[in-house]
Design a protein around this motif. Structure first.
Motif, PDB file in Angstrom:
ATOM      1  N   ILE A  31      61.207  23.476  23.195  1.00 27.32           N
ATOM      2  CA  ILE A  31      60.136  23.572  24.193  1.00 27.32           C
ATOM      3  C   ILE A  31      59.328  22.285  24.130  1.00 27.32           C
ATOM      4  N   LYS A  32      59.501  21.426  25.157  1.00 32.92           N
ATOM      5  CA  LYS A  32      58.824  20.135  25.172  1.00 32.92           C
ATOM      6  C   LYS A  32      58.030  19.906  26.447  1.00 32.92           C
ATOM      7  N   THR A  33      57.907  20.947  27.280  1.00 31.91           N
ATOM      8  CA  THR A  33      57.123  20.823  28.509  1.00 31.91           C
ATOM      9  C   THR A  33      56.193  22.017  28.645  1.00 31.91           C
ATOM     10  N   ALA A  34      55.118  21.810  29.401  1.00 26.87           N
ATOM     11  CA  ALA A  34      54.205  22.908  29.687  1.00 26.87           C
ATOM     12  C   ALA A  34      54.871  23.834  30.701  1.00 26.87           C
ATOM     13  N   GLY A  35      54.501  25.098  30.673  1.00 23.19           N
ATOM     14  CA  GLY A  35      55.074  26.069  31.602  1.00 23.19           C
ATOM     15  C   GLY A  35      55.556  27.306  30.869  1.00 23.19           C
ATOM     16  N   ALA A  36      56.289  28.158  31.569  1.00 24.19           N
ATOM     17  CA  ALA A  36      56.800  29.406  31.012  1.00 24.19           C
ATOM     18  C   ALA A  36      58.180  29.176  30.404  1.00 24.19           C
ATOM     19  N   HIS A  37      58.370  29.657  29.178  1.00 21.90           N
ATOM     20  CA  HIS A  37      59.636  29.493  28.468  1.00 21.90           C
ATOM     21  C   HIS A  37      60.050  30.831  27.875  1.00 21.90           C
ATOM     22  N   LEU A  38      61.345  31.152  27.976  1.00 19.23           N
ATOM     23  CA  LEU A  38      61.879  32.400  27.437  1.00 19.23           C
ATOM     24  C   LEU A  38      62.296  32.193  25.984  1.00 19.23           C
ATOM     25  N   VAL A  39      61.856  33.102  25.119  1.00 20.33           N
ATOM     26  CA  VAL A  39      62.121  33.026  23.684  1.00 20.33           C
ATOM     27  C   VAL A  39      62.733  34.356  23.245  1.00 20.33           C
ATOM     28  N   GLY A  40      63.748  34.291  22.407  1.00 17.20           N
ATOM     29  CA  GLY A  40      64.373  35.494  21.877  1.00 17.20           C
ATOM     30  C   GLY A  40      63.874  35.791  20.470  1.00 17.20           C
ATOM     31  N   ILE A  41      63.770  37.063  20.143  1.00 16.90           N
ATOM     32  CA  ILE A  41      63.338  37.479  18.809  1.00 16.90           C
ATOM     33  C   ILE A  41      64.320  38.519  18.309  1.00 16.90           C
ATOM     34  N   LYS A  42      64.993  38.213  17.190  1.00 15.08           N
ATOM     35  CA  LYS A  42      65.965  39.140  16.622  1.00 15.08           C
ATOM     36  C   LYS A  42      65.225  40.071  15.658  1.00 15.08           C
ATOM     37  N   LEU A  43      65.083  41.319  16.073  1.00 17.79           N
ATOM     38  CA  LEU A  43      64.341  42.302  15.291  1.00 17.79           C
ATOM     39  C   LEU A  43      65.249  43.085  14.346  1.00 17.79           C
ATOM     40  N   HIS A  44      66.476  43.292  14.744  1.00 19.96           N
ATOM     41  CA  HIS A  44      67.441  44.087  13.993  1.00 19.96           C
ATOM     42  C   HIS A  44      68.815  43.595  14.424  1.00 19.96           C
ATOM     43  N   GLU A  45      69.876  43.959  13.708  1.00 20.99           N
ATOM     44  CA  GLU A  45      71.205  43.526  14.095  1.00 20.99           C
ATOM     45  C   GLU A  45      71.537  43.955  15.521  1.00 20.99           C
ATOM     46  N   ALA A  46      71.043  45.118  15.929  1.00 17.84           N
ATOM     47  CA  ALA A  46      71.370  45.662  17.239  1.00 17.84           C
ATOM     48  C   ALA A  46      70.257  45.506  18.271  1.00 17.84           C
ATOM     49  N   VAL A  47      69.082  45.005  17.873  1.00 16.35           N
ATOM     50  CA  VAL A  47      67.935  44.945  18.781  1.00 16.35           C
ATOM     51  C   VAL A  47      67.351  43.532  18.814  1.00 16.35           C
ATOM     52  N   SER A  48      67.284  42.996  20.032  1.00 16.61           N
ATOM     53  CA  SER A  48      66.631  41.703  20.247  1.00 16.61           C
ATOM     54  C   SER A  48      65.623  41.859  21.373  1.00 16.61           C
ATOM     55  N   ALA A  49      64.509  41.172  21.246  1.00 14.56           N
ATOM     56  CA  ALA A  49      63.486  41.193  22.289  1.00 14.56           C
ATOM     57  C   ALA A  49      63.431  39.817  22.935  1.00 14.56           C
ATOM     58  N   HIS A  50      63.067  39.787  24.206  1.00  8.67           N
ATOM     59  CA  HIS A  50      62.900  38.524  24.922  1.00  8.67           C
ATOM     60  C   HIS A  50      61.462  38.483  25.422  1.00  8.67           C
ATOM     61  N   LEU A  51      60.860  37.334  25.241  1.00  6.98           N
ATOM     62  CA  LEU A  51      59.439  37.185  25.488  1.00  6.98           C
ATOM     63  C   LEU A  51      59.201  35.874  26.219  1.00  6.98           C
ATOM     64  N   THR A  52      58.290  35.869  27.174  1.00  2.00           N
ATOM     65  CA  THR A  52      57.941  34.649  27.873  1.00  2.00           C
ATOM     66  C   THR A  52      56.681  34.073  27.243  1.00  2.00           C
ATOM     67  N   VAL A  53      56.780  32.808  26.825  1.00  2.00           N
ATOM     68  CA  VAL A  53      55.648  32.114  26.227  1.00  2.00           C
ATOM     69  C   VAL A  53      55.170  31.077  27.238  1.00  2.00           C
ATOM     70  N   ASN A  54      53.903  31.184  27.630  1.00  2.00           N
ATOM     71  CA  ASN A  54      53.313  30.231  28.555  1.00  2.00           C
ATOM     72  C   ASN A  54      52.682  29.111  27.745  1.00  2.00           C
ATOM     73  N   VAL A  55      53.223  27.915  27.888  1.00  2.00           N
ATOM     74  CA  VAL A  55      52.716  26.745  27.163  1.00  2.00           C
ATOM     75  C   VAL A  55      51.783  25.989  28.098  1.00  2.00           C
ATOM     76  N   THR A  56      50.568  25.764  27.623  1.00  2.00           N
ATOM     77  CA  THR A  56      49.582  25.004  28.398  1.00  2.00           C
ATOM     78  C   THR A  56      49.187  23.778  27.618  1.00  2.00           C
ATOM     79  N   ALA A  57      48.788  22.750  28.323  1.00  2.00           N
ATOM     80  CA  ALA A  57      48.319  21.528  27.687  1.00  2.00           C
ATOM     81  C   ALA A  57      46.829  21.673  27.441  1.00  2.00           C
ATOM     82  N   ALA A  58      46.412  21.505  26.190  1.00  2.00           N
ATOM     83  CA  ALA A  58      44.999  21.610  25.849  1.00  2.00           C
ATOM     84  C   ALA A  58      44.268  20.409  26.415  1.00  2.00           C
ATOM     85  N   SER A  59      43.134  20.674  27.034  1.00  2.00           N
ATOM     86  CA  SER A  59      42.352  19.569  27.612  1.00  2.00           C
ATOM     87  C   SER A  59      41.459  18.986  26.547  1.00  2.00           C
ATOM     88  N   LYS A  60      41.338  17.659  26.546  1.00  2.00           N
ATOM     89  CA  LYS A  60      40.525  16.978  25.543  1.00  2.00           C
ATOM     90  C   LYS A  60      39.331  16.362  26.168  1.00  2.00           C
TER      91      LYS A  60
END
Length: 151
Positions: free
Chosen positions: A122-151
């Motif tokens: 993940i090298k750009t701002a925006g929505a990115h899909l991430v997988g999480i392996k919870l168990h051998e038979a169960v995986s979750a998919h989650l969208t992470v919204n990356v924003t650029a922090a303003s300085k």
């Protein structure tokens, strides 16, 4: 070489297991990565503590994994990256540890960073899909919204 695993290693064992591996694999990979410690009589006493810690954070069966999956997929996860260009390109990448912290900050459960699977860095701002392996038979998919922090 006889080692005690401190983290799960695919096709070898889980934390707390005593395994016999070739010297080079243990000395050059497992020990520097922090996935194993050398077996001694003193270290043998640490196995019980390692197993207790593993049980405390381990997902207990498919039902528990499905509960956590439902909880994760209902989350709005946002990560504020430290620095980015005007076009939204990050000056670094968002790591699995960053995603785990963002999930916790969004009110989700504590997830081990090793369970988070990021297909493409993940090298750009925006929505990115991430997988999480919870168990051998169960995986979750989650969208992470990356924003650029303003300085």
């Amino acid at each position: 070489m006889k080692l005690i695993l401190t983290a799960p290693v695919e096709k070898l064992g889980i934390a707390g297991d005593v395994v016999e591996v070739k010297d080079g694999y243990g000395r050059n990979f497992l020990m520097p990565q922090g996935k194993a410690i050398r077996w001694t009589r003193g270290a043998e006493k640490q196995i019980e503590g390692i197993k207790r810690a593993r049980d405390a954070r381990e997902i207990r069966g498919i039902e528990h994994a499905n509960e956590i999956k439902a909880q994760l997929e209902g989350l709005e996860v946002t990560y504020a990256a430290q620095a980015a260009s005007a076009e939204g390109k990050l000056f670094g990448a968002v790591t699995a540890a960053d995603v785990a912290k963002a999930i916790k900050a969004a009110g989700g459960p504590a997830i081990d960073k090793r369970a988070i699977e990021i297909a493409k860095p993940i090298k750009t701002a925006g929505a990115h899909l991430v997988g999480i392996k919870l168990h051998e038979a169960v995986s979750a998919h989650l969208t992470v919204n990356v924003t650029a922090a303003s300085k």
